[in-house]
Design a protein around this motif. Sequence first.
Motif, short mmCIF file in Angstrom:
data_model
loop_
_atom_site.label_atom_id
_atom_site.label_comp_id
_atom_site.label_asym_id
_atom_site.label_seq_id
_atom_site.Cartn_x
_atom_site.Cartn_y
_atom_site.Cartn_z
N VAL A 227 0.85 -1.19 0.00
CA VAL A 227 0.00 0.00 0.00
C VAL A 227 0.89 1.24 0.00
CG1 VAL A 227 -1.57 1.41 1.39
CG2 VAL A 227 -2.01 -1.03 1.12
N SER A 228 0.61 2.15 -0.90
CA SER A 228 1.31 3.43 -0.93
C SER A 228 0.44 4.50 -0.28
CB SER A 228 1.64 3.83 -2.37
OG SER A 228 2.09 5.17 -2.42
N ALA A 229 0.96 5.04 0.82
CA ALA A 229 0.32 6.19 1.49
C ALA A 229 1.34 7.31 1.54
CB ALA A 229 -0.14 5.80 2.89
N ALA A 230 1.94 7.59 0.37
CA ALA A 230 3.11 8.46 0.28
C ALA A 230 2.77 9.93 0.08
CB ALA A 230 4.02 7.97 -0.85
N GLY A 231 1.51 10.30 0.24
CA GLY A 231 1.13 11.70 0.17
C GLY A 231 1.50 12.32 -1.17
N PRO A 232 2.25 13.43 -1.19
CA PRO A 232 2.58 14.11 -2.45
C PRO A 232 3.39 13.25 -3.42
CG PRO A 232 2.98 15.56 -0.56
CD PRO A 232 2.69 14.20 0.00
N TRP A 233 3.94 12.14 -2.93
CA TRP A 233 4.77 11.27 -3.78
C TRP A 233 4.00 10.06 -4.32
CZ3 TRP A 233 6.25 13.72 0.64
CH2 TRP A 233 7.29 14.66 0.52
N VAL A 234 2.69 10.01 -4.09
CA VAL A 234 1.88 8.88 -4.56
C VAL A 234 2.00 8.69 -6.07
CG1 VAL A 234 -0.53 8.24 -5.02
CG2 VAL A 234 0.22 8.62 -2.68
N ALA A 239 3.89 5.94 -11.03
CA ALA A 239 4.66 5.97 -12.28
C ALA A 239 5.69 4.84 -12.30
CB ALA A 239 5.34 7.32 -12.43
N LYS A 240 6.35 4.59 -11.18
CA LYS A 240 7.31 3.46 -11.11
C LYS A 240 6.60 2.14 -11.38
CE LYS A 240 10.41 5.62 -7.68
NZ LYS A 240 11.59 5.80 -8.54
N ASN A 241 5.34 2.09 -10.99
CA ASN A 241 4.52 0.89 -11.17
C ASN A 241 3.84 0.85 -12.53
OD1 ASN A 241 1.34 -0.19 -10.22
ND2 ASN A 241 3.10 -1.54 -9.99
N ASP A 242 4.11 1.86 -13.38
CA ASP A 242 3.49 1.99 -14.71
C ASP A 242 1.96 2.02 -14.62
OD1 ASP A 242 5.94 2.00 -16.11
OD2 ASP A 242 6.05 -0.18 -16.02
N SER A 363 -3.89 -0.68 -8.85
CA SER A 363 -3.30 -0.84 -10.18
C SER A 363 -3.53 -2.26 -10.71
CB SER A 363 -1.79 -0.56 -10.11
OG SER A 363 -1.10 -1.68 -9.59
N PRO A 364 -3.35 -2.48 -12.01
CA PRO A 364 -3.48 -3.83 -12.57
C PRO A 364 -2.51 -4.83 -11.95
CG PRO A 364 -3.52 -2.19 -14.32
CD PRO A 364 -3.13 -1.47 -13.06
N THR A 365 -1.42 -4.32 -11.36
CA THR A 365 -0.45 -5.21 -10.71
C THR A 365 -0.63 -5.23 -9.19
OG1 THR A 365 1.15 -3.39 -10.73
CG2 THR A 365 1.29 -4.99 -12.53
N ASP A 366 -1.77 -4.76 -8.73
CA ASP A 366 -2.18 -4.89 -7.32
C ASP A 366 -1.52 -3.91 -6.35
OD1 ASP A 366 -3.88 -6.85 -8.12
OD2 ASP A 366 -2.82 -8.51 -7.17
N LEU A 367 -0.89 -2.85 -6.84
CA LEU A 367 -0.44 -1.80 -5.93
C LEU A 367 -1.65 -0.98 -5.50
CD1 LEU A 367 1.77 -0.01 -4.56
CD2 LEU A 367 1.79 1.35 -6.68
N ILE A 368 -1.86 -0.86 -4.19
CA ILE A 368 -2.95 -0.04 -3.66
C ILE A 368 -2.37 1.31 -3.25
CG2 ILE A 368 -4.67 0.19 -1.83
CD1 ILE A 368 -4.78 -2.85 -1.67
N SER A 369 -2.98 2.39 -3.72
CA SER A 369 -2.55 3.74 -3.35
C SER A 369 -3.73 4.50 -2.78
CB SER A 369 -2.02 4.50 -4.58
OG SER A 369 -0.95 3.80 -5.20
N ILE A 370 -3.46 5.35 -1.78
CA ILE A 370 -4.49 6.22 -1.24
C ILE A 370 -3.98 7.65 -1.26
CG2 ILE A 370 -3.77 5.77 1.16
CD1 ILE A 370 -6.83 6.26 1.86
N ASP A 387 -9.53 -2.57 5.10
CA ASP A 387 -10.66 -3.42 4.69
C ASP A 387 -10.40 -4.02 3.31
OD1 ASP A 387 -12.16 -3.08 6.98
OD2 ASP A 387 -13.48 -1.54 6.13
N VAL A 388 -9.90 -3.19 2.40
CA VAL A 388 -9.58 -3.66 1.04
C VAL A 388 -8.47 -4.72 1.10
CG1 VAL A 388 -8.61 -3.00 -1.20
CG2 VAL A 388 -10.32 -1.54 -0.10
N VAL A 389 -7.42 -4.43 1.87
CA VAL A 389 -6.31 -5.37 2.00
C VAL A 389 -6.78 -6.70 2.58
CG1 VAL A 389 -4.11 -5.80 3.19
CG2 VAL A 389 -4.58 -3.54 2.21
N ALA A 390 -7.59 -6.64 3.62
CA ALA A 390 -8.07 -7.87 4.28
C ALA A 390 -8.86 -8.74 3.32
CB ALA A 390 -8.91 -7.50 5.50
N LYS A 391 -9.70 -8.13 2.51
CA LYS A 391 -10.49 -8.90 1.55
C LYS A 391 -9.59 -9.57 0.51
CE LYS A 391 -14.74 -6.15 1.90
NZ LYS A 391 -15.61 -5.16 1.24
#
Length: 558
Positions: A227-234, A239-242, A363-370, A387-391
């Motif tokens: 999970v990316s919770a990187a704020g301004p760097w999300v 982009a690294k994850n395409d 993302s299509p490769t399963d990276l979750i970002s908020i 909740d999303v991660v748990a499911k």
Amino acid sequence: MNIFDSKNRSQLLAGIIQEEYDLLVIGGGATGAGIALDAASRGMKTLLVEKGDFASGTSSKSTKLIHGGLRYLKQFEIALVREVGRERAVVHKLAPHLVVNEKMLLPLIKDGTYGKMMTALGLMVYDVLAGVESEDQRVMLSKKETIKQEPLLKEDILEGSGLYAEYRTDDARLSIEVMKTAATYGAHCLNYVEVRDFVYTDERVSGALCHDYLSGQDLSLKAKQVVSAAGPWVDELRAKNDSLEGKHLFLSKGVHIVLPHERFPLRQSVYFDMPDGRMVFAIPRGKITYVGTTDTQYFGDKNNPRTNIEDVEYLLHGTNLIFPNLALSLADVQSSWAGLRPLIHEEGKSASEISRKDEIFISPTDLISIAGGKLTGYRKMAERVVDVVAKRLDKKYDLKFKKCFTQEIVIKGGGFNNSAAVIAFSEQLAQTLAKYAIDPYQARYLVHNYGQQTTEIMKIFEQMEQKDTEGLALAELEFTLKNEMVHTAMDFFSRRTGRIYFDIQSIRELQESVLSKLKAYFAWDEERFTAEKAEVERSVFEASNFPPRHETENIPSL
């Protein structure tokens, strides 16, 4: 092992590269900390990494309010107001020393943003949506009552006011205490570890390639979900994850200026009109009063947003209009901070108009970002993400986890029954410190920063030979080294203590003794010591000196 003891870091590093975690959280701000606590408390094996110090981005540079967002009523964001309004009471209960009742005065001025009838109605709706207790509900005041409440206001444009409930906090301290609480549930957390790329297994993200700035090591971290919770760097990580497509971030810069309380002796926090129709806060806090925030689109270096002379002049001009007898000038501004809001871009809308709602991207490769959201809503944002991660972990790995119960988890330093208990604890500490001729301000400061943990700081202080304000600060430093993963002088002066904002003069007074203690603690060589000293001096200079905007922001031409 106490993972937040600075000297245990190498041992922690050696362990995490051997593990596969259920969840890797990228970003050590309020949202990331909230996710780590929620996930770990449900039973997930959780790792959090932050490329700088914890809370060094947006989560140390907000208005430092746990507030309900009154202005979002005007934008008809009813659900947002309801959620964050109710969250204030939850977080206050979990950490009453850190989240403190702060009555807010909303002056009604001729031709201002809010008229009498709409303000009365709006504050009533606000109280209902936020579930405000009867004793804290809004009160409408006459012009005479308003002047009595806050004599500095300009009388001839004043028509009355509304007085309503808000809460103030220290955003960085809240983030760090939430993270320390997550550690008690088994979460591993590391600052100064940057994610530089992702690891993939069968075309899905299964970890991250990282660099540890303190040891110089490159690390490969493994996790079932990232999970990316990187704020301004999300967006950089997307982009690294395409996967940076569709919605993207809109960065808005918010600036606050800090003035000595004797030059701006507010009795009461005030939420007031600016000439351009925006609203800003003026908040008294200990030795200072701070004013903010601005709201402008940002194009500069995300790692170092600066307060510019235009920001300062804007805030001083608006403040002098509503508090004309102060005659505040640039010479009165002793510190400042500039932070970035990672908002979700909305075509055709200005920074002030864009929604503060959060949004989750997968993302299509399963990276979750908020991204998006407000400090006040960090716990609910975390709940939605976990909740999303748990499911997903249940579906893919047949892993079962508890439901969220962070609304019941007392945050580190908490454990007070109510605000009155915090005050009593602070008063008792002030009496103890009076024996050493130490100002009562230090008692209030310590209790609001550390809560019940102040007892541990006092144990260190009592064992020291130096029984004065400097000795107390060194005891505080020792506590943060052993319990809060401090690795640099600015970790201490900024994120752990807020001195860079609320007591900048104390940095000048304590700089040598703090640096000397850190040098001895970490066995720094002269090169590292000199670099640390230069960083402190640079930080103090940049907080209190203001270049033109064009020197620090790459403003696009029209």
